[in-house]
Each structure stands twice: as structure tokens, then as C-alpha cells.
Scaffold this motif. Structure first.
Motif, mmCIF file in Angstrom:
data_model
loop_
_atom_site.group_PDB
_atom_site.id
_atom_site.type_symbol
_atom_site.label_atom_id
_atom_site.label_comp_id
_atom_site.label_asym_id
_atom_site.label_seq_id
_atom_site.Cartn_x
_atom_site.Cartn_y
_atom_site.Cartn_z
ATOM 1 N N GLU A 35 -6.392 2.236 -7.782
ATOM 2 C CA GLU A 35 -6.278 1.844 -6.232
ATOM 3 C C GLU A 35 -5.725 0.420 -5.993
ATOM 4 O O GLU A 35 -5.487 -0.080 -5.150
ATOM 5 C CB GLU A 35 -7.529 1.886 -5.701
ATOM 6 N N LEU A 75 2.456 1.635 -3.513
ATOM 7 C CA LEU A 75 1.425 2.160 -4.320
ATOM 8 C C LEU A 75 1.224 3.700 -4.303
ATOM 9 O O LEU A 75 1.139 4.263 -5.303
ATOM 10 C CB LEU A 75 -0.061 1.586 -4.150
ATOM 11 N N GLU A 76 1.125 4.089 -3.393
ATOM 12 C CA GLU A 76 1.165 5.640 -2.851
ATOM 13 C C GLU A 76 2.390 6.370 -3.383
ATOM 14 O O GLU A 76 2.220 7.231 -3.849
ATOM 15 C CB GLU A 76 0.924 6.048 -1.472
ATOM 16 N N LYS A 99 2.651 7.008 -7.232
ATOM 17 C CA LYS A 99 1.701 7.850 -7.803
ATOM 18 C C LYS A 99 2.502 9.303 -8.089
ATOM 19 O O LYS A 99 1.896 10.002 -8.698
ATOM 20 C CB LYS A 99 0.340 7.969 -7.188
ATOM 21 N N GLN A 100 3.427 9.467 -7.254
ATOM 22 C CA GLN A 100 4.047 10.777 -7.328
ATOM 23 C C GLN A 100 5.143 10.970 -8.239
ATOM 24 O O GLN A 100 6.356 10.654 -8.063
ATOM 25 C CB GLN A 100 4.987 11.092 -5.906
ATOM 26 N N ARG A 123 -0.554 -1.557 -11.371
ATOM 27 C CA ARG A 123 0.897 -0.734 -10.921
ATOM 28 C C ARG A 123 1.860 -1.997 -11.516
ATOM 29 O O ARG A 123 2.862 -1.731 -11.989
ATOM 30 C CB ARG A 123 0.858 -0.788 -9.408
ATOM 31 N N GLN A 183 -3.180 -2.936 -6.941
ATOM 32 C CA GLN A 183 -1.910 -3.142 -7.186
ATOM 33 C C GLN A 183 -1.547 -3.883 -8.436
ATOM 34 O O GLN A 183 -0.552 -3.674 -9.093
ATOM 35 C CB GLN A 183 -1.308 -4.320 -6.183
ATOM 36 N N ASP A 209 0.792 -1.152 0.117
ATOM 37 C CA ASP A 209 0.172 -0.054 -0.129
ATOM 38 C C ASP A 209 0.811 1.227 -0.272
ATOM 39 O O ASP A 209 0.550 2.268 -0.590
ATOM 40 C CB ASP A 209 -0.999 0.086 1.150
ATOM 41 N N VAL A 210 2.034 1.350 0.889
ATOM 42 C CA VAL A 210 2.924 2.377 0.633
ATOM 43 C C VAL A 210 3.479 2.734 -0.573
ATOM 44 O O VAL A 210 3.590 3.665 -1.275
ATOM 45 C CB VAL A 210 4.174 2.122 1.806
#
Length: 387
Positions: A350, A30-31, A34-35, A355, A352, A27-28
Motif C-alpha cells: 500500500e 499505485l492502484e 496493481k493491474q 513501487r 509508494q 495514489d491513483v
């Protein structure tokens, strides 16, 4: 014949798995991904604190020791969660640690390897040019002209990952014009990114959005003699060892993505209910999982074999290409089927799976297109050169 990890290797693998679950779970990851254009410096530094940048660097130069096999174990566990973001470790490992370790002078090893091991120096590789892609030598236009005390470099590179934050670029340039073969007359340089006349520009991408890939422009960039890596004019023959290591590490990264995809697929198939029963009871989806597991085992055997051969000083060009092809195609196929399993949610940012797919898709193209890798495999088997 023993296919299992040693007790020490298994202990190392478990340590890395625990670190990943604590510092960069899915989850980390994934966030972070996005940057776009925001390089994950904090993650790089956490890897340094864990000692990961010292893996496969001789203890005499401040490293943790280990071999190419340990590289594979590490990046496989990292990419299971991080996906393509694990490449911030991989690029430093082959472009910096292994390249300097393979053919640097003793002075260069003492200067650079401790900094790499401590996470104080970032490296990028700059060999590909806009007009050529895989045809590195056929279109090599970047030139290095010898001057008093060093060299003047002019030209352009592309797809140089993390060049915008690197301290040094491992750069290939033509240093001799009149040569009998295009493999001759090329030289490797460690070019400081802060050099006057050097500019980088990030390229917007489908995946690995926060791990910048760059165009590099060199306008009369001066590089001192002490930053020539290896023997001038002989770069191509040395670089092959680096490129094999790159392919092995990338294959292991793709294998880690396969691991992550399988975990996500099994979790979802167990949780989701349709038509009054678990999704995992659907035969076609069970076949998808079986194919993923087959691909995982095929890739695992090839990746570990290639890494073992390189660690023993054996020829591994064919094996590195095989591992790269099988692992990349297995990862893309698995992630694509994973998206299909998730239905509409597989297309949502949202989750995985998307990604993993976006990151894995690159590995069928770079660092060498799978079509070209197959050409090389066939040529190594004795068939005539097709390109």
C-alpha cells in the motif's frame, strides 16, 4: 553558465506538474500499477489529449515542437508520480517520434509523425534477442530476406515493451549475411503488429506490471519496402542515435522517481513519531535524505547535459551512459533507503516506496546493464575494448 530552465521551460514544467496532480497522482498511480497485464490505455489517451505525445515533434508534422530537453522535463514530472508507468510515453517518444524523425523519409514523417503526435499510433522497440541481452549484434539471429515488394522476417525478440498493444514495432534484423563487421548488414523495419505470422506474449515482471513487456515471435512476416526505416544495411549506425535518446529519457524517468522518493521520505519523516520525537530528527535518517539529495543533483546535471548535447546535434553517447548509470543507481538506492525509513510498512504494497523500488530496479539492467555502460564509458575514454 546558466543551469536554470528558461521561462518557457519552467512554465511547461509547472503545467505538467498540475496535470499529473489532477490526472494521475501517486495514489491513483499505485492502484493502476496493481493491474497486472492491464495496459493503461486511458492514461495514454489522456496524455494525447494534453498534447504530450507531440512534444519534440516538429510542428510541420503536427507536433508541439521542442527538443530532447523538453522530453526530459516532461518524463521527469510524469515519473515523479507514475514511476515506471511513465514509460508508456517514453517508448513512443524514442521508438516512434524520434526514430522516424531522425531518419525517416519525408513520406514516412508525413505518414507517422502526425499519428504519433495525436496519440493514434503506439510504437514498441524490438531489438533485444533471448540469447544476447545487451549483445544485440553478436547474437542477432532475426533475419530479413528481400522478396518482391518487400521483406520476409523470421526470428524472435524479447523485452519489447508494449509490443502487445503497439501498432508498429521498430525492429532490427540482419539483412546481409556476408559482412566484414557485425555492425554492417542490418536493417530497421516498422513492422505492423497485426502482420500475419507475428505473435506477442507478455512476461510477468517484478515492477511496471501493467506496462507489458513481451516476447515477439516472427514467422515469415512480410514487411513492404515503404516500411523500411532509413537505409537498408546501415541500421546500426542510425540506431545509436535512437538508443542514446532512449537512455536519456530513461535517466530522466529515474530522476523523476528520485524526486518522488524524496517527497515521500520527507513527508513520512515529518509525520512519524518514535521515542517521543519526530523520525526526521534521527541523524542516520537525515544522512539518508542528504544522500538522496546529492544523488538527485548529480543525476539532474548529467541528464540535462546529455539532453542538451543531443538537442544541439553533439556527440552524447558517453553522457547518455553516464546519466543513465548515475540516475538509475541513485533512484534504486534512494528507494531502498526509503523502504528502510518506513520500517515494516515500507514492505507493504500500500506504500509508494516499494513501487518506486520495483520500477527503478529495472533501470540498472535495461536498456543497457550499468556494467556494460561503464565498459562503454571507459572505451570512449581511450581504454581497450573489454567485450
Amino acid at each position: 553558465m546558466d543551469f536554470s530552465l528558461t521561462e518557457e521551460q519552467e512554465s511547461f514544467r509547472k503545467m505538467v506538474r498540475a496535470w499529473v496532480e489532477k490526472e494521475c497522482p501517486k495514489d491513483v498511480a499505485l492502484e493502476m500499477e496493481k493491474q497486472e497485464f492491464q495496459y493503461p490505455h486511458e492514461l495514454f489517451d489522456k496524455m494525447a489529449e494534453a498534447g504530450f505525445h507531440g512534444i519534440a515533434i516538429d510542428e510541420a508534422y503536427g507536433g508541439s515542437g521542442g527538443t530532447e530537453l523538453d522530453q526530459v522535463i516532461l518524463i521527469r514530472e510524469l515519473s515523479r508520480s507514475l514511476g515506471g508507468q511513465a514509460w508508456i510515453w517514453g517508448i513512443n517518444a524514442f521508438a516512434g517520434a524520434k526514430s522516424v524523425g531522425y531518419y525517416g523519409t519525408e513520406e514516412q514523417k508525413k505518414r507517422f509523425l502526425p499519428e504519433i503526435a495525436d496519440g493514434k499510433a503506439k510504437f514498441a522497440i524490438a531489438v533485444t534477442e533471448p540469447a544476447g541481452g545487451t549483445d544485440l549484434l553478436g547474437v542477432l539471429k532475426t533475419t530479413a530476406t528481400q522478396v518482391d515488394g518487400g521483406w520476409r522476417i523470421n526470428g524472435q525478440k524479447i523485452w519489447s515493451t508494449q509490443a502487445h498493444v503497439a501498432d508498429y514495432l521498430l525492429l532490427l534484423a540482419r539483412s546481409e549475411k556476408d559482412v566484414a563487421k557485425k555492425t554492417q548488414g542490418t536493417t530497421l523495419f516498422l513492422v505492423p503488429r497485426e502482420s500475419a505470422g507475428l505473435e506477442t506474449r507478455q512476461i510477468p515482471k517484478l515492477g511496471m506490471k501493467n506496462v507489458g513487456s513481451c516476447e515477439v515471435f516472427l514467422d515469415d512476416v512480410f514487411v513492404p519496402d515503404e516500411l523500411v526505416l532509413g537505409e537498408p544495411g546501415q541500421a546500426w549506425y542510425m540506431l545509436l542515435k535512437t538508443l542514446n535518446n532512449e537512455r536519456i529519457i530513461m535517466a530522466a524517468l529515474a530522476l523523476g522517481i528520485l524526486d518522488g522518493v524524496i517527497e515521500e521520505a520527507l513527508r513520512y519523516l515529518d509525520e512519524r513519531e518514535v521515542f517521543g520525537k519526530k523520525l526526521g530528527q534521527m541523524q542516520v535518517l537525515q544522512h539518508y535524505v542528504a544522500d538522496m539529495l546529492i544523488a538527485q543533483k548529480n543525476a539532474e546535471l548529467l541528464v540535462y547535459n546529455a539532453a542538451w548535447r543531443q538537442s544541439q546535434g553533439l556527440e552524447c553517447g558517453m553522457e547518455a551512459n553516464m546519466a543513465k548509470v548515475v540516475a538509475s543507481e541513485g533512484a534504486v538506492s534512494a528507494a531502498d533507503h526509503g523502504i528502510q525509513m518506513f520500517g515494516g510498512m515500507g514492505y507493504a504494497l500500500e506504500t509508494q516506496m516499494q513501487r518506486y523500488w520495483r520500477d527503478a530496479r529495472l533501470y540498472k539492467i535495461g536498456p543497457i546493464a550499468n556494467e556494460m555502460a561503464r565498459n562503454s564509458i571507459a572505451e570512449m575514454a581511450g581504454l581497450p575494448r573489454s567485450f
